[in-house]
Design a protein around this motif. Structure first.
Motif, PDB file in Angstrom:
ATOM      1  N   ILE A 402       0.833  -1.208   0.000  1.00 32.97           N
ATOM      2  CA  ILE A 402       0.000   0.000   0.000  1.00 32.97           C
ATOM      3  C   ILE A 402       0.864   1.253   0.000  1.00 32.97           C
ATOM      4  CG2 ILE A 402      -1.706   1.308   1.345  1.00 32.97           C
ATOM      5  CD1 ILE A 402      -2.934  -1.362   2.180  1.00 32.97           C
ATOM      6  N   GLN A 403       2.037   1.167   0.604  1.00 35.43           N
ATOM      7  CA  GLN A 403       2.910   2.333   0.682  1.00 35.43           C
ATOM      8  C   GLN A 403       3.410   2.793  -0.689  1.00 35.43           C
ATOM      9  OE1 GLN A 403       6.978   1.648   2.237  1.00 35.43           O
ATOM     10  NE2 GLN A 403       6.498  -0.562   2.164  1.00 35.43           N
ATOM     11  N   TYR A 404       3.352   1.894  -1.685  1.00 35.57           N
ATOM     12  CA  TYR A 404       3.878   2.258  -3.012  1.00 35.57           C
ATOM     13  C   TYR A 404       2.862   2.988  -3.882  1.00 35.57           C
ATOM     14  CZ  TYR A 404       7.352  -1.104  -1.450  1.00 35.57           C
ATOM     15  OH  TYR A 404       8.295  -1.767  -0.715  1.00 35.57           O
ATOM     16  N   ALA A 405       1.610   3.045  -3.440  1.00 28.97           N
ATOM     17  CA  ALA A 405       0.568   3.676  -4.258  1.00 28.97           C
ATOM     18  C   ALA A 405       0.910   5.118  -4.591  1.00 28.97           C
ATOM     19  CB  ALA A 405      -0.775   3.602  -3.542  1.00 28.97           C
ATOM     20  N   SER A 406       1.421   5.854  -3.629  1.00 29.38           N
ATOM     21  CA  SER A 406       1.712   7.269  -3.842  1.00 29.38           C
ATOM     22  C   SER A 406       2.877   7.490  -4.802  1.00 29.38           C
ATOM     23  CB  SER A 406       2.022   7.937  -2.498  1.00 29.38           C
ATOM     24  OG  SER A 406       3.166   7.353  -1.895  1.00 29.38           O
ATOM     25  N   LYS A 407       3.632   6.435  -5.087  1.00 31.74           N
ATOM     26  CA  LYS A 407       4.768   6.556  -6.012  1.00 31.74           C
ATOM     27  C   LYS A 407       4.400   6.179  -7.446  1.00 31.74           C
ATOM     28  CE  LYS A 407       7.980   5.422  -2.266  1.00 31.74           C
ATOM     29  NZ  LYS A 407       9.048   4.505  -1.784  1.00 31.74           N
ATOM     30  N   ILE A 408       3.144   5.797  -7.656  1.00 32.69           N
ATOM     31  CA  ILE A 408       2.693   5.343  -8.976  1.00 32.69           C
ATOM     32  C   ILE A 408       1.931   6.461  -9.658  1.00 32.69           C
ATOM     33  CG2 ILE A 408       1.266   3.667 -10.208  1.00 32.69           C
ATOM     34  CD1 ILE A 408       1.771   1.721  -7.875  1.00 32.69           C
ATOM     35  N   LYS A 431      -7.005   5.157  -2.706  1.00 30.59           N
ATOM     36  CA  LYS A 431      -7.037   6.527  -2.184  1.00 30.59           C
ATOM     37  C   LYS A 431      -5.687   7.215  -2.337  1.00 30.59           C
ATOM     38  CE  LYS A 431      -6.935   7.163   2.260  1.00 30.59           C
ATOM     39  NZ  LYS A 431      -7.321   7.132   3.701  1.00 30.59           N
ATOM     40  N   ASN A 432      -4.602   6.455  -2.227  1.00 31.03           N
ATOM     41  CA  ASN A 432      -3.261   7.039  -2.249  1.00 31.03           C
ATOM     42  C   ASN A 432      -2.651   7.167  -3.642  1.00 31.03           C
ATOM     43  OD1 ASN A 432      -3.317   7.242   0.548  1.00 31.03           O
ATOM     44  ND2 ASN A 432      -2.380   5.235   0.857  1.00 31.03           N
ATOM     45  N   LEU A 433      -3.328   6.643  -4.668  1.00 29.70           N
ATOM     46  CA  LEU A 433      -2.802   6.750  -6.036  1.00 29.70           C
ATOM     47  C   LEU A 433      -2.824   8.197  -6.513  1.00 29.70           C
ATOM     48  CD1 LEU A 433      -4.557   3.659  -7.648  1.00 29.70           C
ATOM     49  CD2 LEU A 433      -2.082   3.931  -7.342  1.00 29.70           C
ATOM     50  N   ASN A 434      -1.796   8.587  -7.249  1.00 25.23           N
ATOM     51  CA  ASN A 434      -1.689   9.971  -7.725  1.00 25.23           C
ATOM     52  C   ASN A 434      -2.084  10.152  -9.182  1.00 25.23           C
ATOM     53  OD1 ASN A 434      -0.755  11.170  -5.318  1.00 25.23           O
ATOM     54  ND2 ASN A 434       1.302  10.364  -5.680  1.00 25.23           N
ATOM     55  N   GLY A 435      -1.997   9.089  -9.985  1.00 26.41           N
ATOM     56  CA  GLY A 435      -2.281   9.215 -11.409  1.00 26.41           C
ATOM     57  C   GLY A 435      -3.732   8.930 -11.739  1.00 26.41           C
ATOM     58  N   PRO A 436      -4.054   8.825 -13.030  1.00 28.11           N
ATOM     59  CA  PRO A 436      -5.412   8.457 -13.435  1.00 28.11           C
ATOM     60  C   PRO A 436      -5.794   7.110 -12.815  1.00 28.11           C
ATOM     61  CG  PRO A 436      -4.124   9.190 -15.330  1.00 28.11           C
ATOM     62  CD  PRO A 436      -3.159   9.055 -14.187  1.00 28.11           C
ATOM     63  N   LYS A 437      -7.010   7.012 -12.315  1.00 27.35           N
ATOM     64  CA  LYS A 437      -7.389   5.787 -11.611  1.00 27.35           C
ATOM     65  C   LYS A 437      -8.883   5.518 -11.731  1.00 27.35           C
ATOM     66  CE  LYS A 437      -7.677   8.342  -7.200  1.00 27.35           C
ATOM     67  NZ  LYS A 437      -7.188   8.425  -5.802  1.00 27.35           N
ATOM     68  N   ASN A 438      -9.223   4.259 -11.541  1.00 24.67           N
ATOM     69  CA  ASN A 438     -10.625   3.844 -11.564  1.00 24.67           C
ATOM     70  C   ASN A 438     -10.754   2.598 -10.710  1.00 24.67           C
ATOM     71  OD1 ASN A 438     -13.383   4.013 -12.474  1.00 24.67           O
ATOM     72  ND2 ASN A 438     -12.975   2.243 -13.777  1.00 24.67           N
ATOM     73  N   ILE A 439     -11.892   2.449 -10.058  1.00 27.53           N
ATOM     74  CA  ILE A 439     -12.149   1.243  -9.263  1.00 27.53           C
ATOM     75  C   ILE A 439     -13.545   0.748  -9.590  1.00 27.53           C
ATOM     76  CG2 ILE A 439     -12.972   2.503  -7.233  1.00 27.53           C
ATOM     77  CD1 ILE A 439     -11.489   0.320  -5.528  1.00 27.53           C
ATOM     78  N   ILE A 440     -13.651  -0.562  -9.796  1.00 29.38           N
ATOM     79  CA  ILE A 440     -14.924  -1.204 -10.124  1.00 29.38           C
ATOM     80  C   ILE A 440     -15.228  -2.221  -9.031  1.00 29.38           C
ATOM     81  CG2 ILE A 440     -16.134  -2.695 -11.763  1.00 29.38           C
ATOM     82  CD1 ILE A 440     -14.312  -1.511 -13.954  1.00 29.38           C
ATOM     83  N   TRP A 441     -16.394  -2.071  -8.402  1.00 24.48           N
ATOM     84  CA  TRP A 441     -16.813  -3.000  -7.359  1.00 24.48           C
ATOM     85  C   TRP A 441     -17.834  -3.973  -7.936  1.00 24.48           C
ATOM     86  CZ3 TRP A 441     -13.926  -3.403  -3.252  1.00 24.48           C
ATOM     87  CH2 TRP A 441     -13.202  -2.293  -2.815  1.00 24.48           C
TER      88      TRP A 441
END
Length: 472
Positions: A402-408, A431-441
């Motif tokens: 999880i700690q690597y999300a902010s580096k992506i 939540k911690n991602l910085n780039g374009p992102k999407n989540i599908i539940w």
């Protein structure tokens, strides 16, 4: 109502179609009836020619396909592209096919038409032939003065000849569509499967996808399943055995080390980019379960992936680890066992193993009734060792992807379910991602549904394909 009764025999062989037609027309335009029959002919002609564009162009965007009289499977609506891709993944397994059509009966009503006709299909491999006979009912509609198939039904009568040829054709297609490959990762030879699209050509350029699976697994489990589906959608997909697993080199065997697996993903990416038919600027990654965390670390370490999709990602941190593994005491106990096992290995070279999955051994890495790993029809395949090196516990439990999300910074999509494993980790990572992102539940899907169950694997693949086509 316009009714045309047409008697025709059409031989479709390779690139040649010979048609002899005698027709009796009542209150109808002869050119229109010929166009209707030609559309039907194009469907079969294209299949024999392996001209999948011709096959696709004979149909509307969506077609009700009904082969239930032969296969037992219910009729279903498929896109023209899906039908063409499915036939392209099967028919070229034969040396050639030859369709013969006869006794066309066309009923036209304005911009719709129904065609009933006899069909005979010969499929050849070497000196053997498999023949299918029956009748067809094909419905068409007219759009902008062109006829397109909207419904295609086979009324199966009989089959003859060598009925083992379909299975042989499938095996031949597998050999054509999967290329055995190997590459180097930190001095070790890793072996993989390169999954190729139908009608693959070395002279074309394709987008490449690295596909990885859950912890302790091999390429023949969930990675190959997803890779096949991606190849059907036109991608070149690489699966491989991580070091220490399956066909790849590395000691100790079945030793789970997140940092090593992340480096293997990085080197797999570099290898894929060396292939002449890969678009080097558009390589993506699809990771399932635990390898989502390994792929996240690989990205943080510089893996040149342009977009990734995580399916049922297992992403944990120290707090989640405590929830899963019996609190602080449970975690510390496993770490202690891990340290002792590593010390013993350093002293005498012996590896302490427990089952990766078991319903009887409480020391197993996954203790419980996990059908995917215990069922030979699912994940309990011969290529999988079902072993877990005890000395791997410490590295696994202390790994925090999880700690690597902010580096992506590249586009990341997650496909998960609240009823699957550790959804709270996916939420925190997202939540911690910085780039374009999407989540599908996805509703009511277990973790293992995403491994090999329909419709979950196909739906997850389709979501990934949409993401890759948008981002790559």
């Amino acid at each position: 109502m316009k009714k045309i009764i047409t008697t025709a025999v059409i031989f479709l062989s390779g690139l040649n179609a010979i048609s002899q037609t005698n027709s009796i027309t009542k209150n109808s335009n002869k050119m229109e009836q010929e166009k209707i029959i030609q559309t039907v002919t194009n469907l079969f002609n294209g299949a024999d020619e392996h001209n999948w564009t011709k096959v696709e162009n004979a149909m509307k965007e969506s077609v009700l396909l009904d082969f239930s009289s032969m296969t037992g499977e219910a009729s279903s609506i498929k896109t023209a592209k899906q039908i063409a891709e499915n036939w392209a993944a099967f028919l070229p397994g034969f040396d050639k096919t030859r369709h013969q059509l006869s006794n066309f009966q066309v009923t036209q009503n304005g911009n719709t038409a129904t065609v009933h006709y006899n069909g005979k299909a010969d499929h050849f491999i070497g000196n053997d032939v498999w023949t299918v006979e029956g009748t067809y009912d094909t419905e068409l509609s007219n759009t902008n003065n062109n006829w397109f198939i909207t419904k295609h039904k086979l009324n199966f009568t009989k089959q003859s000849g060598n009925t083992n040829l379909p299975a042989k054709a499938i095996e031949i297609m597998k050999s054509k569509s999967i290329r055995k490959v190997k590459f180097i990762s930190e001095g070790l030879i890793l072996k993989g499967n390169l999954h190729l699209p139908a009608e693959f050509s070395e002279t074309k350029t394709y987008k490449g996808i690295i596909v990885t699976g859950s912890w302790t697994t091999v390429k023949e489990q969930m990675p190959d399943l997803y890779a096949v589906k991606l190849a059907e959608q036109g991608f070149v997909a690489l699966t491989f055995d991580f070091r220490n697993y399956g066909e790849s080199e590395g000691q100790p065997r079945n030793y789970e080390v997140p940092e090593m697996k992340a480096q293997d993903i990085l080197n797999a990416t570099n290898y894929l980019q060396t292939l002449s038919f890969i678009d080097k600027e558009n390589v993506g990654g699809l990771a399932i379960c635990a390898s989502s965390g390994y792929m996240a670390l690989a990205l943080a370490n510089g893996a040149d992936l342009k977009a990734v999709n995580f399916v049922a990602p297992w992403l944990h941190n120290a707090e989640i680890v405590k929830l899963i593994y019996g609190g602080a005491d449970g975690v510390n106990e496993k770490i202690k066992k891990s340290e002792n096992a590593k010390t013993a290995f350093a002293q005498n070279g012996k590896i302490e193993y427990v089952p990766a999955s078991s319903t009887t051994d409480k020391e197993a890495a996954m203790f419980g009734d996990f059908d995917y790993y215990l069922n030979p029809k699912r994940g309990a395949i011969k290529e999988w060792g079902n072993q877990f090196a005890v000395m791997a516990w410490k590295g696994w439990l202390q790994f925090d992807p999880i700690q690597y999300a902010s580096k992506i910074n590249i586009p990341v999509q997650l496909v998960h379910s609240q009823s699957a494993a550790v959804p709270m980790g996916a939420e925190e990572f997202y939540k911690n991602l910085n780039g374009p992102k999407n989540i599908i539940w996805v509703d009511k899907a277990s973790q293992f549904d995403f491994y090999d169950q329909e419709p979950f694997t196909t739906d997850a693949t389709n979501d990934a394909v949409k993401w890759f086509r948008k981002q790559l």
